[in-house]
Each structure stands twice: as structure tokens, then as C-alpha cells.
Motif scaffolding. Sequence first.
Motif, PDB file in Angstrom:
ATOM      1  N   ASP A   1       0.808  -1.217   0.000  1.00  0.00           N
ATOM      2  CA  ASP A   1       0.000   0.000   0.000  1.00  0.00           C
ATOM      3  C   ASP A   1       0.845   1.274   0.000  1.00  0.00           C
ATOM      4  OD1 ASP A   1      -2.349  -1.589   0.273  1.00  0.00           O
ATOM      5  OD2 ASP A   1      -1.990  -1.724   2.436  1.00  0.00           O
ATOM      6  N   LEU A   2       2.056   1.200   0.569  1.00  0.00           N
ATOM      7  CA  LEU A   2       2.781   2.419   0.891  1.00  0.00           C
ATOM      8  C   LEU A   2       4.006   2.696   0.043  1.00  0.00           C
ATOM      9  CD1 LEU A   2       2.589   2.077   4.780  1.00  0.00           C
ATOM     10  CD2 LEU A   2       1.186   3.527   3.308  1.00  0.00           C
ATOM     11  N   ALA A   3       4.494   1.729  -0.705  1.00  0.00           N
ATOM     12  CA  ALA A   3       5.726   1.942  -1.475  1.00  0.00           C
ATOM     13  C   ALA A   3       5.588   3.130  -2.422  1.00  0.00           C
ATOM     14  CB  ALA A   3       6.101   0.675  -2.241  1.00  0.00           C
ATOM     15  N   GLY A   4       4.456   3.195  -3.115  1.00  0.00           N
ATOM     16  CA  GLY A   4       4.242   4.279  -4.065  1.00  0.00           C
ATOM     17  C   GLY A   4       4.191   5.641  -3.409  1.00  0.00           C
ATOM     18  N   LYS A   5       3.704   5.690  -2.184  1.00  0.00           N
ATOM     19  CA  LYS A   5       3.589   6.961  -1.460  1.00  0.00           C
ATOM     20  C   LYS A   5       4.958   7.566  -1.164  1.00  0.00           C
ATOM     21  CE  LYS A   5       2.082   8.748   3.052  1.00  0.00           C
ATOM     22  NZ  LYS A   5       1.408   9.961   2.585  1.00  0.00           N
ATOM     23  N   TYR A   6       5.954   6.714  -0.882  1.00  0.00           N
ATOM     24  CA  TYR A   6       7.266   7.200  -0.481  1.00  0.00           C
ATOM     25  C   TYR A   6       8.298   7.161  -1.601  1.00  0.00           C
ATOM     26  CZ  TYR A   6       5.427   7.176   4.248  1.00  0.00           C
ATOM     27  OH  TYR A   6       4.671   7.430   5.374  1.00  0.00           O
ATOM     28  N   GLY A   7       7.934   6.620  -2.760  1.00  0.00           N
ATOM     29  CA  GLY A   7       8.864   6.534  -3.870  1.00  0.00           C
ATOM     30  C   GLY A   7       8.865   7.791  -4.709  1.00  0.00           C
TER      31      GLY A   7
END
Length: 421
Positions: free
Chosen positions: A130-136
Motif C-alpha cells: 500500500d505504501l511503497a508508491g507513497k514514499y517513492g
Amino acid sequence: MSETRKKPDEPKASDKTRAQYETFPYPARDPKDEDQRLVVGSPGNWDEVVHFVFGGHDPSANDKKIKILVAGGGTGDALVMLAQQARDRKAKVEIVYIDLSESSREIAEARIKRRSLEKNVKFVAGSFVDLAGKYGPFDYIDCCGVLHHLPDPDAGLKALADALKPKGGMGLMVYGELGRIGVYHMQEMMERLSAEAGGRKRLNLGKALFDALPGTNWLKRNPFVNDHIQGGDSGFYDLLLHQQDRAYRVDEVFDFVEKAGLRLQQFIEPMRYDPTTYCSRHDVLDKAVHVPFRKRAALAELMAGNITKHLFYVVKSDNRIKPPVPDRNAVPFFVRIDGAALARSVAKTGHIKINFTGLSVTRSLPPASPGILTRIDGKRTVGQIYEMFDPRPDKYEFDAQFAVMYSVLNAANLMYLHPVR
């Protein structure tokens, strides 16, 4: 710093996995041990990453800042290794750690603080799916031993691929099916016994069952898995009692990677995925050595029988970067080995012996190898090493001998090249 993100409707399997690692953080680590040693390995060794992902050119060189994700970082082995390596080479990095388990994250944080590495590390609690895209996006993503525990590994790898920069890459590890014979028999036995879903009761039953198994049981006969013996309670649970766990054959690894829009650069160590490592008869292997890499690797896995984990590096499918190859202007350097000691040994025996999970492999090295090895200092180019010979060998013969020597050592993950721009 730490941030928490949690979706209330995550799949039940994820809840089981989170509960397991809250009770049994894996691998078992004591932050105080950071005073004595640095845990290193693959994937994530930076020299290895640069070689297989970035074609030998370090993206953090020339004061450029890079961004790294440690996806499912557990108790922090990869995180600590990457952060320490970055500080050692004075690189500018931002490292994001994401994991479901609060207990695991606390251990990872304590290890980072013990080394005073927290400045460039961000801790995030939750699912990297869920979160990889948010911090990439990220230059490099390290995901070791996690994807095979997801309810949907394909969705997990796709989420990571989407968070990767176009010229970035990943170091991954998933379980190998053939080398783990007996492990899934144990998991099936636990299901048939209607074992407790988790916690200490499940662990106690699992240990009692393992102790009662006869010597003929496949798990008892498999010398290539040992976490249940050497890894404490967390190792026993993670290996034998996990309730969300799958393994891959080589062909399945390729399919897995390609479905996510990625390209497999190389397995680690390359020699383990070469059929000639296990059989030297050309009449037997005649039809197996001149075939695509995928087919050779799949055959090697069947021949070896001891590959418990597939470690490999990937890039996006349209990224044509390749690892460097021998060249007069390339700088060879050693990894994981004392070059001077190797040179002395080769001078006496003419060969190198390499051990892979219980298998000893001997490879002959060309006559010029001792002289070459003694002159490798991580700064001299291949051409400069040649110029140091007195008398100098034939230039083309020298190049051929260096190429053969390098192919052996590189396939064993003992030597890489820095291409000179």
C-alpha cells in the motif's frame, strides 16, 4: 523518525503474518551485537548492487543523493547493512523502511540508533504493498524473504515495480522449492493436526512434532535448512510454522518477474545456476549449454538440489543495462575474499575451491592468475596490471587469461569490475 499507516481491511493472511512477527520477530537480533559485528549478505551488498543493477557505475557517486526502500525490513539486517555502507562511502542517501510488525521495527530502530545511523532513515509501519508508491520513487529496492509471505505475491512485486525509478533496480529473495524439501510436509502435518493458529501453543506443538519425527522424514534428512535448529524460536516458527508461505522454481521466478514488467539480471551466486558447475561431461550437456539463460538456470536447479533460496537482481524490462565485462580500462576488485591469500593459494594449487551450501566446487585458474591477483588493488585497471608484468606476456593471451579468471571469480561473487568512464 517513524510513521504509522494501517488499513483496517487488510487480508486475514496479512493479519496472521503481522501477529507472527509481533510475537516472533525474525531474524532474532540483539541491538547490542552491533558493537561487535555488521551482518552482511545478499541482496543489498552495495558493490553487488552496483555491479548487477547499475552496470558498475555507482548512482550515489559524484555527490548525487539516492533513495532506497527496504520493503518488509523485519529486524533490520538489510537496513543496517545498507545504511552503514552508505555512511562508509560517504554517500548521500534516504532510506525508507516499511514493515507490518511493530516488534520487528523496534528492533531495527534500536540497531540503527546503536550505530548512530538514524539521520538518513525513515521508519514506516504498514504494508509496503500500500505504501511503497507513497514514499517513492526509488533508485534501489531491497525485498528479501518477504514476497513469498504475501497473500498475493504478484500484487506485491507489481507495487514495488511501480515504485521503482526507470533506471533503478531491486534485490529480491524468494524461497526455492527443491532445496526446502520437508519444510512444506511439516506445514501440511500441522494443518492435518488442526494446530493452533499462532503463538506459543503452535510453537510448542511444532517442536514436539519435529522431535517425534523419524529419521526417514524428509525434513530430518534435509541438511540444507537449519533455521529450526540454529535460529531460536523465531527461526523455528518462520521456517516450519508459517501460515502464509510459498516457494518457487526457477521458471516460476522468471514468470513472476516478467509479469511485473521486470527483467532478471542475475541470480546470486551465478555459478549455482550454471549446469557445468554440477557436470563436466560435454556429451551430457551438449544440448543444455547453448540455450537461453532461463533454461540453463532451470536445469542447474534440478541438478543441484540444494538451492533453498533464490536471490536475484532485477531491473525494469525496458532497461537494457548490463553488468560490466572485462576491458582494458576496467578496474577489478575483490569482494568477500582476501586477494593476497587467494593469490598465494592459487600459486600453490592452480585452482580455487568454492563451497555452496554443502557442495564443494573446484575450478582451475589460468597460469597468469597469481600474478594478476597480487596486482589487483581496486585502483589499477586491467591494462595497468598488464603493464606491470616483466616480462610481459602476449597481450591477447593475457586478456584471454584474465577473462577466464574473472569469469570464475565473478560467478562465485568474489570479484567485480568498475568500468572507467
